[in-house]
Design a protein around this motif. Structure first.
Motif, PDB file in Angstrom:
ATOM      1  N   GLY A 146       0.915  -0.979  -0.316  1.00 53.92           N
ATOM      2  CA  GLY A 146      -0.135  -0.162   0.059  1.00 53.92           C
ATOM      3  C   GLY A 146       1.065   0.838  -0.573  1.00 53.92           C
ATOM      4  O   GLY A 146       1.274   1.688   0.457  1.00 53.92           O
ATOM      5  N   ARG A 147       0.540   1.914  -1.289  1.00 56.11           N
ATOM      6  CA  ARG A 147       1.523   3.223  -1.388  1.00 56.11           C
ATOM      7  C   ARG A 147       0.708   4.075  -1.836  1.00 56.11           C
ATOM      8  O   ARG A 147      -0.178   4.087  -2.247  1.00 56.11           O
ATOM      9  N   VAL A 148       1.069   5.793  -0.980  1.00 55.87           N
ATOM     10  CA  VAL A 148       0.066   6.820  -1.988  1.00 55.87           C
ATOM     11  C   VAL A 148       1.163   7.494  -2.595  1.00 55.87           C
ATOM     12  O   VAL A 148       2.507   8.072  -2.157  1.00 55.87           O
ATOM     13  N   CYS A 149       1.033   8.173  -4.441  1.00 54.85           N
ATOM     14  CA  CYS A 149       1.419   8.854  -4.521  1.00 54.85           C
ATOM     15  C   CYS A 149       0.714  10.070  -5.133  1.00 54.85           C
ATOM     16  O   CYS A 149      -0.178  10.413  -5.220  1.00 54.85           O
ATOM     17  N   VAL A 150       2.151  10.771  -4.461  1.00 53.94           N
ATOM     18  CA  VAL A 150       1.290  12.304  -4.640  1.00 53.94           C
ATOM     19  C   VAL A 150       1.890  12.845  -5.385  1.00 53.94           C
ATOM     20  O   VAL A 150       3.678  13.414  -5.360  1.00 53.94           O
ATOM     21  N   ASN A 151       1.577  14.274  -6.724  1.00 58.73           N
ATOM     22  CA  ASN A 151       1.743  14.505  -7.736  1.00 58.73           C
ATOM     23  C   ASN A 151       1.658  15.958  -7.234  1.00 58.73           C
ATOM     24  O   ASN A 151       0.263  16.702  -7.203  1.00 58.73           O
ATOM     25  N   LEU A 152       2.615  17.425  -7.169  1.00 56.18           N
ATOM     26  CA  LEU A 152       1.750  18.715  -7.529  1.00 56.18           C
ATOM     27  C   LEU A 152       2.221  19.137  -8.930  1.00 56.18           C
ATOM     28  O   LEU A 152       3.987  19.246  -9.178  1.00 56.18           O
ATOM     29  N   TRP A 153       1.743  20.488  -8.836  1.00 55.56           N
ATOM     30  CA  TRP A 153       1.794  21.479  -9.707  1.00 55.56           C
ATOM     31  C   TRP A 153       2.169  22.581  -9.694  1.00 55.56           C
ATOM     32  O   TRP A 153       0.747  22.972  -8.700  1.00 55.56           O
ATOM     33  N   PHE A 154       2.726  23.692 -10.014  1.00 52.71           N
ATOM     34  CA  PHE A 154       1.814  24.580  -9.273  1.00 52.71           C
ATOM     35  C   PHE A 154       3.376  25.611 -10.705  1.00 52.71           C
ATOM     36  O   PHE A 154       3.424  25.294 -11.690  1.00 52.71           O
ATOM     37  N   GLN A 172      -6.470   6.371   6.695  1.00 53.95           N
ATOM     38  CA  GLN A 172      -6.257   6.624   5.530  1.00 53.95           C
ATOM     39  C   GLN A 172      -4.278   7.622   6.477  1.00 53.95           C
ATOM     40  O   GLN A 172      -3.131   6.982   5.457  1.00 53.95           O
ATOM     41  N   LEU A 173      -4.282   8.891   6.200  1.00 51.35           N
ATOM     42  CA  LEU A 173      -3.992   9.767   6.886  1.00 51.35           C
ATOM     43  C   LEU A 173      -2.552   8.674   8.121  1.00 51.35           C
ATOM     44  O   LEU A 173      -1.929   8.559   7.916  1.00 51.35           O
ATOM     45  N   LYS A 174      -3.504   8.323   8.905  1.00 48.04           N
ATOM     46  CA  LYS A 174      -2.653   7.739  10.128  1.00 48.04           C
ATOM     47  C   LYS A 174      -1.599   6.591   9.190  1.00 48.04           C
ATOM     48  O   LYS A 174      -0.499   6.116   9.669  1.00 48.04           O
ATOM     49  N   ALA A 175      -2.287   5.538   8.312  1.00 49.96           N
ATOM     50  CA  ALA A 175      -0.889   5.073   7.411  1.00 49.96           C
ATOM     51  C   ALA A 175      -0.272   5.160   6.792  1.00 49.96           C
ATOM     52  O   ALA A 175       0.931   4.724   6.392  1.00 49.96           O
ATOM     53  N   ALA A 176      -0.579   6.392   6.389  1.00 46.36           N
ATOM     54  CA  ALA A 176       0.371   7.216   5.377  1.00 46.36           C
ATOM     55  C   ALA A 176       1.780   7.973   6.434  1.00 46.36           C
ATOM     56  O   ALA A 176       3.021   7.343   5.576  1.00 46.36           O
ATOM     57  N   MET A 177       1.147   8.514   7.080  1.00 50.11           N
ATOM     58  CA  MET A 177       2.138   8.816   8.264  1.00 50.11           C
ATOM     59  C   MET A 177       3.007   7.263   8.931  1.00 50.11           C
ATOM     60  O   MET A 177       4.426   7.460   8.711  1.00 50.11           O
ATOM     61  N   ALA A 178       2.567   7.052   8.655  1.00 53.66           N
ATOM     62  CA  ALA A 178       2.929   5.368   9.838  1.00 53.66           C
ATOM     63  C   ALA A 178       3.820   4.808   7.962  1.00 53.66           C
ATOM     64  O   ALA A 178       4.908   4.257   8.454  1.00 53.66           O
ATOM     65  N   LEU A 179       3.791   4.517   7.269  1.00 60.01           N
ATOM     66  CA  LEU A 179       5.181   4.521   5.537  1.00 60.01           C
ATOM     67  C   LEU A 179       6.035   5.639   6.163  1.00 60.01           C
ATOM     68  O   LEU A 179       6.668   4.552   5.447  1.00 60.01           O
TER      69      LEU A 179
END
Length: 127
Positions: free
Chosen positions: A9-17, A78-85
């Protein structure tokens, strides 16, 4: 934010400015010829292996990364899991970095976290 449905389980975060970025993040490494000999060795490796520089940044900016997620998202499982990862990954990377390497970096390179906040009004207006 899109969930990754691979083997783990992973999350991909892409940011465009939109617009010009005037301050690179992280700051560029100093010119090699101006470095202390111990630091020169570290910088040489980081320049040849960008993945190692990204890994170092994950450890160095660990608290800022955590805080940015906590600021951006409501509390949830989900946020807690992302922070644990994030914590697990940062711990794994940190375990690969020699204490002497971190001490040399802290001594000779101003890597203190610098946060620049801009006005994001209108950023998502057209969504």
């Amino acid at each position: 934010v899109l969930p990754f449905t691979g083997a783990t389980g992973r999350v991909c975060v892409n940011l465009w400015f939109d617009g010009e970025v005037t301050t690179p993040f992280p700051p560029p490494l100093p010119p090699q010829e101006s470095l202390h000999p111990d630091l020169e060795k570290i910088v040489r490796v980081l320049r040849k292996q960008p993945a190692e520089l990204r890994a170092l940044c994950k450890v160095w900016y660990r608290d800022l990364i955590t805080q940015s997620f906590l600021d951006a998202f409501d509390e949830s499982p989900q946020l807690k899991a992302a922070m644990a990862l994030h914590d697990r990954d940062a711990d794994l990377v940190a375990s690969r970095i020699a204490a002497s390497t971190m001490e040399t970096l802290r001594t000779f390179v101003p890597l203190e976290p610098r946060v620049e906040k801009g006005d994001m009004v209108g950023l998502f207006d057209d969504l």
